[in-house]
Structures are given as C-alpha cells and as structure tokens.
Design an enzyme around this catalytic site. Sequence first.
Site, PDB file in Angstrom:
ATOM      1  N   LYS A 357     -22.951  20.867  16.919  1.00  0.00           N
ATOM      2  CA  LYS A 357     -23.927  21.229  15.507  1.00  0.00           C
ATOM      3  C   LYS A 357     -23.211  21.896  15.038  1.00  0.00           C
ATOM      4  O   LYS A 357     -22.947  23.035  14.881  1.00  0.00           O
ATOM      5  CB  LYS A 357     -25.122  21.075  15.360  1.00  0.00           C
ATOM      6  CG  LYS A 357     -25.749  22.076  16.153  1.00  0.00           C
ATOM      7  CD  LYS A 357     -27.365  21.642  16.194  1.00  0.00           C
ATOM      8  CE  LYS A 357     -27.892  22.804  17.274  1.00  0.00           C
ATOM      9  NZ  LYS A 357     -29.303  22.711  17.522  1.00  0.00           N
ATOM     10  N   ARG A 451     -41.126  18.965  18.546  1.00  0.00           N
ATOM     11  CA  ARG A 451     -40.443  19.066  17.309  1.00  0.00           C
ATOM     12  C   ARG A 451     -40.037  17.149  17.636  1.00  0.00           C
ATOM     13  O   ARG A 451     -40.864  15.935  16.558  1.00  0.00           O
ATOM     14  CB  ARG A 451     -39.699  19.694  17.698  1.00  0.00           C
ATOM     15  CG  ARG A 451     -38.395  19.371  16.667  1.00  0.00           C
ATOM     16  CD  ARG A 451     -37.527  20.708  16.078  1.00  0.00           C
ATOM     17  NE  ARG A 451     -36.832  20.095  17.515  1.00  0.00           N
ATOM     18  CZ  ARG A 451     -35.402  20.881  17.650  1.00  0.00           C
ATOM     19  NH1 ARG A 451     -35.293  22.139  16.259  1.00  0.00           N
ATOM     20  NH2 ARG A 451     -34.614  21.050  18.371  1.00  0.00           N
ATOM     21  N   TYR A 583     -24.153  44.186 -11.400  1.00  0.00           N
ATOM     22  CA  TYR A 583     -25.473  43.491 -12.360  1.00  0.00           C
ATOM     23  C   TYR A 583     -26.776  44.606 -11.915  1.00  0.00           C
ATOM     24  O   TYR A 583     -26.590  45.292 -11.119  1.00  0.00           O
ATOM     25  CB  TYR A 583     -26.178  42.437 -11.625  1.00  0.00           C
ATOM     26  CG  TYR A 583     -25.384  41.144 -11.850  1.00  0.00           C
ATOM     27  CD1 TYR A 583     -25.041  40.809 -13.376  1.00  0.00           C
ATOM     28  CD2 TYR A 583     -24.956  41.088 -10.719  1.00  0.00           C
ATOM     29  CE1 TYR A 583     -24.220  39.156 -13.241  1.00  0.00           C
ATOM     30  CE2 TYR A 583     -23.409  39.319 -10.872  1.00  0.00           C
ATOM     31  CZ  TYR A 583     -23.171  39.145 -12.157  1.00  0.00           C
ATOM     32  OH  TYR A 583     -22.391  37.870 -12.516  1.00  0.00           O
ATOM     33  N   MET A 632     -22.356  36.346  -6.348  1.00  0.00           N
ATOM     34  CA  MET A 632     -21.419  34.759  -6.088  1.00  0.00           C
ATOM     35  C   MET A 632     -20.487  34.932  -4.427  1.00  0.00           C
ATOM     36  O   MET A 632     -20.377  34.246  -4.214  1.00  0.00           O
ATOM     37  CB  MET A 632     -22.496  34.134  -7.300  1.00  0.00           C
ATOM     38  CG  MET A 632     -21.569  32.959  -6.713  1.00  0.00           C
ATOM     39  SD  MET A 632     -21.421  31.943  -7.745  1.00  0.00           S
ATOM     40  CE  MET A 632     -23.765  31.485  -7.694  1.00  0.00           C
TER      41      MET A 632
HETATM   42  C1  PLP Z   1     -29.160  23.869  18.926  1.00  0.00           C
HETATM   43  C2  PLP Z   1     -30.153  23.090  19.887  1.00  0.00           C
HETATM   44  C3  PLP Z   1     -28.921  23.461  21.203  1.00  0.00           C
HETATM   45  C4  PLP Z   1     -28.450  24.516  21.128  1.00  0.00           C
HETATM   46  O1  PLP Z   1     -29.507  25.931  21.002  1.00  0.00           O
HETATM   47  P1  PLP Z   1     -28.775  27.295  21.428  1.00  0.00           P
HETATM   48  O2  PLP Z   1     -29.954  27.772  21.600  1.00  0.00           O
HETATM   49  O3  PLP Z   1     -27.972  27.471  20.480  1.00  0.00           O
HETATM   50  O4  PLP Z   1     -27.919  26.428  22.786  1.00  0.00           O
HETATM   51  C5  PLP Z   1     -29.905  22.453  22.684  1.00  0.00           C
HETATM   52  N1  PLP Z   1     -30.422  21.552  22.125  1.00  0.00           N
HETATM   53  C6  PLP Z   1     -30.939  20.807  21.224  1.00  0.00           C
HETATM   54  C7  PLP Z   1     -32.378  20.277  21.339  1.00  0.00           C
HETATM   55  C8  PLP Z   1     -30.484  21.914  19.895  1.00  0.00           C
HETATM   56  O5  PLP Z   1     -31.259  21.502  18.909  1.00  0.00           O
END
Ligand code: PLP
Length: 713
Positions: A357, A451, A583, A632
């Site tokens: 992701k 969650r 700055y 920036m």
């Molecule tokens: C992001 C995520 C992971 C991976 O987590 P890491 O700690 O980066 O290995 C696994 N499962 C879910 C549901 C996540 O949201």
Amino acid sequence: MSARTRRPALDRFRLAAAVMVVCIHTGPLSSVGDGWDFWLTRVLARTAVPFFLMVTGYFLARSGWKNTGRFLKKTALTYLAAVALYLPLNLYGGGYGPLEWGKKLLIDGTLYHLWYFPAVILGVFIAWGLSRLNRSAALSTAALLYLIGLGGDSYYGLVSSLSGPAAFYEAVFTIFEYARNGLFLAPLFLLLGAAGVTLGRAVSLTGTLLSLAVMTGEGFLLRELDWPRHDSMYLTLPVCMLFLFSLLLGRNRGEDRRARRLSLLIYLLHPWSIVLVRGGAKAVKLTEALVDNSLGHFSAVLALTLASALALDVLRPMRPSPTARAWKEIDLDALRHNAEILQSRLAPGCGLMAVVKADGYGHGAPVAARHLQKSGVSAFAVACLTEGIALRRAGVRGLVLILGHTPAEEVPLLRRWRLTQAVVDEQHGAALNDAGRPVRVHLAIDTGMRRLGIPAEDTDALVRLYGMKNLRITGIFSHLCVSDSPKRPDRDYTRTQLTRFYQAADRLRGHGYDPGRIHIQASYGILNLPPQPCDYARAGIALYGVGSSGAADGVEAGLRPVLSLRARVVCVRTLRPGEGAGYGLDFQARRDTRLAVVSIGYADGLPRELAQNGGRVLLHGQSCPMAGRMCMDQLFIDVTDVPQVRPGDIATIIGQDGGLTIRAEEISRRCDTIANELLSRLGGRVGQVVRQESNPCGSIRRARPGNADEPNS
Ligand SMILES: *Cc1c(COP(=O)(O)O)cnc(C)c1O
C-alpha cells in the site's frame, strides 16, 4: 572527460556504415562506371554490416554478455516495428504465403535490407554460446562457419562444380536465402568485435589500407571468374575488419548517442526513401536527374532519409534523468533478501502476503510487487481500489487484497480487475452483496483494535455474512495493534487478540463454513510471535528493511533497508562570521562557513522540522549537519569541514555513503514520527532508480496450493 578529448569514433563510424548501406542499395557510381560502382558498393561498403556486428559483439562482451537478453529484446522489437513499417511495400508487392511469411520473418527478413535483424539475433545466440568456450576454440568455430558461408557466397563458383558441396549448399539454400546470415556470417564478426583487439595506430592504419587493397583485388578477380552467387563475404574481409575495428577502437573516446540513433534510422528508413524518390521523381518529371543519374538518385535518397531521420529523432520521447535533482534508490536484492528472511520465520504452509500500500511504502509498488512476484510471492495487499488496479496494470497476478473500505458502487471494478475486497463490517458486506454481482472478499475480524472488522465474538453476524449469496468469502483476517510492544500487558493483549481470532474461525467451522485463508500477523507479528497456524502473514514495513518504532528493530532479524534517498548539491556559498542564511536568517555563521544548497525540501516529503532537530546528510563519506530552516525545495548543509564539496555532488539523506549510514528510523525519531510515515510521504517528484545485481527467480515458498484466491495461478 573534457569536451576536447571526446572523439566517439565507433559511434561516428556507424553513420558512415549506414550511408554505405544506402550506397549498396542505390549504386551511386553506376552512371560513372560499372567498375567504380562495383568497387564502392561490392567491396568498400561490404565493411558496413560486419562493422555493425562487431560493435554489437564489442559492447555485449564488455558487459560480460549480461545485457544479451535486453539487447535481443530491443532488437526483436525494433525488427517488429520495421516489419510493420514495410508491410505496405510487402502487400503492394503481392505479399507472401503464410509459410513464407514465417520463413521471411524468422530467417531472411521481410524486406531486402531487414535480413540483418534475424541474422544478428541468431548470431548473438550462437556467439554467446561460443563465448563460453575458450576464445580460440570459439573463434575457430566461428571462422569455420564463415568459411562454409564463403562457399555459398563469393566462392560459389568454385564449390558448385563439385557434386558433394553443391548438394550441401542446395540444402542450405532451402533454409536460408543467402549464405550471409546469422549462422555463417554473424558469429565470426560478433566474436571478433567481442575480442576487442587493439593494435598500434600505424599497424592498424597500414593493415586496413593493405587489406582493403587485397580485398579489392579479390573482389575484382572473383568477378572476373564469375564465381560469386552473392558478394557479401570475402576471404580478406575478416582481416580487413580486424584492422579497421582496431583503428577505430584506438581512437574511440566517449560516445555519441545521437549518431547511434541516426545510423539506425538511416538503416531502417532508406528503402522507403528509394520508393518515394522514384515515385516523386516520376510525378514531377525529374526521373532523369533523380533516378537515372546514379549520383542524383543517391543524393536524393540520402537527403530524404537524413531529413526524416532527423525529424524522427527530434520527436523521439525524451525523459529527464531521474538523478538530476533528488531521487530514491531501490535495492531489489535487499527487498528479496528481506522477503526470504520473513518467509523463513513463518510456519510451513504459511505464505508471505506483501503489503505494498501507499505505493509500496514509498518504494514504488509496481516495481516492488513485480520483483517479489518473480521471487515467488503470490499474494499482495493494498489499501484501496486504485492501488489494486495499479498492481494489475503492472502485471501482478495472484491474490490482490484491498485492506481498506471500497464502496459497493465499485463492485464492477473489483470484478474487472479480479481484486479481493476486505469486508469492514456487516453493513459493508450487505452493501457489497446488494450490488448484485458476485465479489471475492476476505472478512475483516475485529479482535480488539476497533478500527475495521466484524466483532470476533459476533458469530451471528459472521454467519449472516456467509449467507449472502454474492459474497465469495475466501478468507478471514484480523490485525494486531500492540504486537510491536515488548511490555507485559501488551503481550497479553496480543495473545487475547490471537485467541479471539482463532476461536472465531473455529466457530465458523463448527457452523459448517470454511473460513478460507486466515491471516493475522503484520511485520511485528512476524518478528515478535512464534510461527502461527495461518495461511498468510502480511508483511509491510519489515519487507522494506525498516522498523516502525524508533529503534531499528529489523537489524536483529538481519533485514536490510531497501530505500536510499539522495539529492544533488546545486551550489556552494561562503559566509563570513555574523552573516545569516535562509528564511528568517535562521542560520548565523559563527566562523568562516561554507554552505551547500541541496535540491530537496519538505515538498519532497522530508519533515520540515528535521533541519532544526539535528538533521544531517552524508557527503563524500562524511556527516554534515543541516543548517537553517528547510525550504520547500532546498535545504542547506554546513560543509565547512568537507572542503572538496562541489556542485553536482551527491548528498545522501537516507542510506549509505562510504562507511557511514543514515537510517530512516533516525530521521523519524528526530521528527517524532515513525519511518512508515516518513517513507510513504516521499513525494512524487522525487526520481527513482532501481538496482538489482542478482536474478530473483522463485526463491520464496508459496502458500499452500489450490488457492481459490488466485484467479490466474
Ligand atoms: C498496513 C497494514 C499491514 C502491514 O503492516 P506493517 O506493520 O507495515 O507490516 C498489515 N495489515 C493491515 C490490515 C494493514 O493495514
């Protein structure tokens, strides 16, 4: 290398060689005299194709034949483009039957000049194979092949009177149209080029001139005897090429990529120019000047070819160098290494699900996923629909699980891209079901993170979801929220989460439902827990060799950071004591100071407070403190103690330089965040280069076979 010493003799001779090929096909001197034209096109210009073969062999050998695969692919693609380009001429000429198309395509070339492409492809295969023998054995084999070829080419008259050889060449000519092909001609020149022989300048020059003179004699003699069936190969030609190539090699300094591109374009385009010049001349009634007069014809063809080659070259796609300003370096070997380490910590039958992701935590999801796929990983997880689609577009097969919420309206896209969707609660499941088409899902189970997920103890809800006819439930999973913590209460909490998860799975089985693939560990679950009786473990941050919390937890496990972040020094300034910079004039020089301006800033994803929180970068293997406020697009570093710093130097923000290393964890600690945030925020305008030394094929164990999740496997 200064501009004055640049003398790319090899690349420039490519242009000359391409023009020689145009000569062969236009006969520039035929109006002047047959003998002159013969000398130019059948003797001198016969050096062109061997030269191209020799440069190819030279460069392939210099890379240790490592680039052979890439070269063959590129050549095959160029050839296919050329085949398409000349298809209209083929069709105009009546085309070929299907079998003949195949033979032309694979052996003789689909138009007269295109024989070179199949020949070089076959020749490179043979030369590469021969190059594994010792050099003299390889060269003698190739020379023998060449001699056999000679008998079917310039010396055909000699051998065709003998019945045995004549029958042999008859057989050869049922396969190849000519003896100058990938089997007889190409291997010798490829290997001669690979040998890269350089003699002294005087020897090379004298040798070239003398052998050209002898070859002239040979050519005219054979013409007198009327032996040639074709005249691409002479006995003297390899000797001549050896001297000529040595002469060029001895003078070769640097490269001229434009000359390379133009020579290829001239080679590819000139037959079209011949057709167009002939047609055009007829239309404007200039046949005499532009066709009948051989010099006029040659000049017109060359001018049109050059003009179109130049135009195409100007229009070619050009991309800015990724390392011009600020860039990430991705070490694919480290990525695979980490995947192997994590896989080795899992129970047998449990596969790694690579979490890619947020663009692979800033590492580039398509590159990372494709490489892991080659290494044997067959399951991937992303956060959202667009990330899932991006993976499929990049050619990723197997399971792609979307961990976050996707609205039910998107069910058609989930189906089209064969993505598996997490069901985040009962309502979500019902909405997906109501979309009316079957969709593949994994149920998220909430075991205490609160969650996403259906409460683990809500068996009724789980059973209701199993009753929804459009949900193809192929797995259930949960997520641990304190598995990174060594504290006693946290470890107890993790154990409770695990128990709730396995009990939920058991209750489903008790009701006669198959929970499918089950998975609960993420990176810290893999690193801190014993192997779990699961089908997958979802590794994110650990895969990239980085620890989430301040400490570099992965170091113990032997994980290696995959990403480095570098940027250029753009200028260096000197400040007197008391002068300020940046700055707010936040930096104040207390001594004579040299400040380097580095082209990376907070818009590239670096935390702005890093500069004031003790941030540093590596330059020339030394650690240099950041100075003043981060901008920036730029930041300052104090290089007073590293006098050799110059514009264009490479500053390392994350990664190794000489004996020193800066880890992502160090930066995130200074800025009160975690490495996940730092890495995933690295901005889109940061370039990317990928490094890989080894061959990744299939080192990672797969999940248990018969996976209903993998539509393509
Ligand atoms: C992001 C995520 C992971 C991976 O987590 P890491 O700690 O980066 O290995 C696994 N499962 C879910 C549901 C996540 O949201």
